[in-house]
Design a protein around this motif. Structure first.
Motif, short mmCIF file in Angstrom:
data_model
loop_
_atom_site.label_atom_id
_atom_site.label_comp_id
_atom_site.label_asym_id
_atom_site.label_seq_id
_atom_site.Cartn_x
_atom_site.Cartn_y
_atom_site.Cartn_z
N CYS A 51 83.23 -15.43 89.94
CA CYS A 51 84.38 -15.73 89.09
C CYS A 51 84.00 -16.72 87.99
O CYS A 51 83.40 -17.76 88.26
CB CYS A 51 85.52 -16.30 89.93
SG CYS A 51 86.93 -16.83 88.95
N CYS A 56 90.42 -16.43 90.10
CA CYS A 56 90.25 -15.32 91.03
C CYS A 56 90.31 -15.83 92.47
O CYS A 56 90.13 -17.01 92.74
CB CYS A 56 88.91 -14.63 90.81
SG CYS A 56 88.79 -13.81 89.21
N CYS A 67 86.06 -10.32 87.84
CA CYS A 67 86.72 -11.40 87.10
C CYS A 67 86.96 -10.93 85.67
O CYS A 67 86.25 -10.05 85.16
CB CYS A 67 85.82 -12.64 87.11
SG CYS A 67 86.48 -14.03 86.18
N CYS A 75 91.97 -17.17 80.39
CA CYS A 75 92.05 -16.15 81.44
C CYS A 75 93.15 -15.15 81.11
O CYS A 75 94.26 -15.53 80.71
CB CYS A 75 92.33 -16.82 82.79
SG CYS A 75 92.54 -15.65 84.14
N PRO A 143 90.92 -6.98 87.26
CA PRO A 143 90.33 -8.26 87.66
C PRO A 143 91.16 -8.96 88.74
O PRO A 143 92.39 -8.91 88.74
CB PRO A 143 90.34 -9.07 86.36
CG PRO A 143 90.32 -8.04 85.28
CD PRO A 143 91.12 -6.89 85.82
N CYS A 145 91.89 -12.03 89.26
CA CYS A 145 92.86 -13.02 88.79
C CYS A 145 94.18 -12.36 88.42
O CYS A 145 95.26 -12.90 88.71
CB CYS A 145 92.30 -13.80 87.60
SG CYS A 145 91.56 -12.80 86.32
#
Length: 170
Positions: A51, A56, A67, A75, A143, A145
């Motif tokens: 990450c 994440c 990620c 992000c 991803p 996250c």
């Protein structure tokens, strides 16, 4: 195209990259995946080695350990667009209604299904936002996250999630 790109100065290249990010952020995932991310000199032992963004969480499979590869302040899961396009219940209800209309489907009205339907629609919206229309059988990994942000917003009451499924069509 390559000759044109090579003839641009640094500020012009920055402008081109900003437009690519604005129009098709998913392309940046592909570009950044080819670059190696340097390790920080003072690595945090609590941080996941794969990450970059710091948002994440550990995922069940290696394939899902993806990620957005952005700096923490940039992000994808924290972008305002994520809130507007992916996590807004009104947008998701409209997207779900359109999907059901196109495929002549009826939503399951069982208790607890609404959160699951919101998650599923949010995943679909994310892929459309980042990658455009993929076509039948084409799938991409979202991803971690962003998956976690969607799960946090529309949690499963039992904490059980399916995860990424490889296409059944080959």
């Amino acid at each position: 195209m390559k000759d044109t790109l090579h003839s641009l100065d640094t500020s012009q290249k920055d402008i081109v990259l900003e437009r690519v990010i604005t129009r098709s952020p998913g392309v940046m995932f592909d570009i950044l995946s080819f670059l190696e991310v340097p390790l920080r000199p003072d690595p945090d032992p609590d941080r996941l080695h794969w990450c970059v963004c710091g948002n994440c969480r550990e995922m069940n499979t290696d394939r899902e350990r993806k990620c957005c590869r952005q700096h923490p302040q940039q992000c994808i899961s924290k972008m305002a667009y994520m809130d507007f396009y992916i996590l807004d219940e009104g947008v998701l209800r409209l997207a779900r209604a359109a999907w059901n209309d196109i495929f002549a489907l009826v939503d399951n009205a069982e208790p607890g299904m609404e959160q699951r339907q919101f998650r599923h629609t949010a995943y679909r919206q994310f892929v459309l936002w980042q990658h455009g229309r993929l076509g039948v059988g084409n799938r991409v990994v979202i991803p971690s996250c962003c998956v976690c942000r969607i799960r946090d917003t529309f949690p499963d009451p039992r904490g059980q999630y399916t995860g990424f499924k490889v296409s059944r069509l080959v």
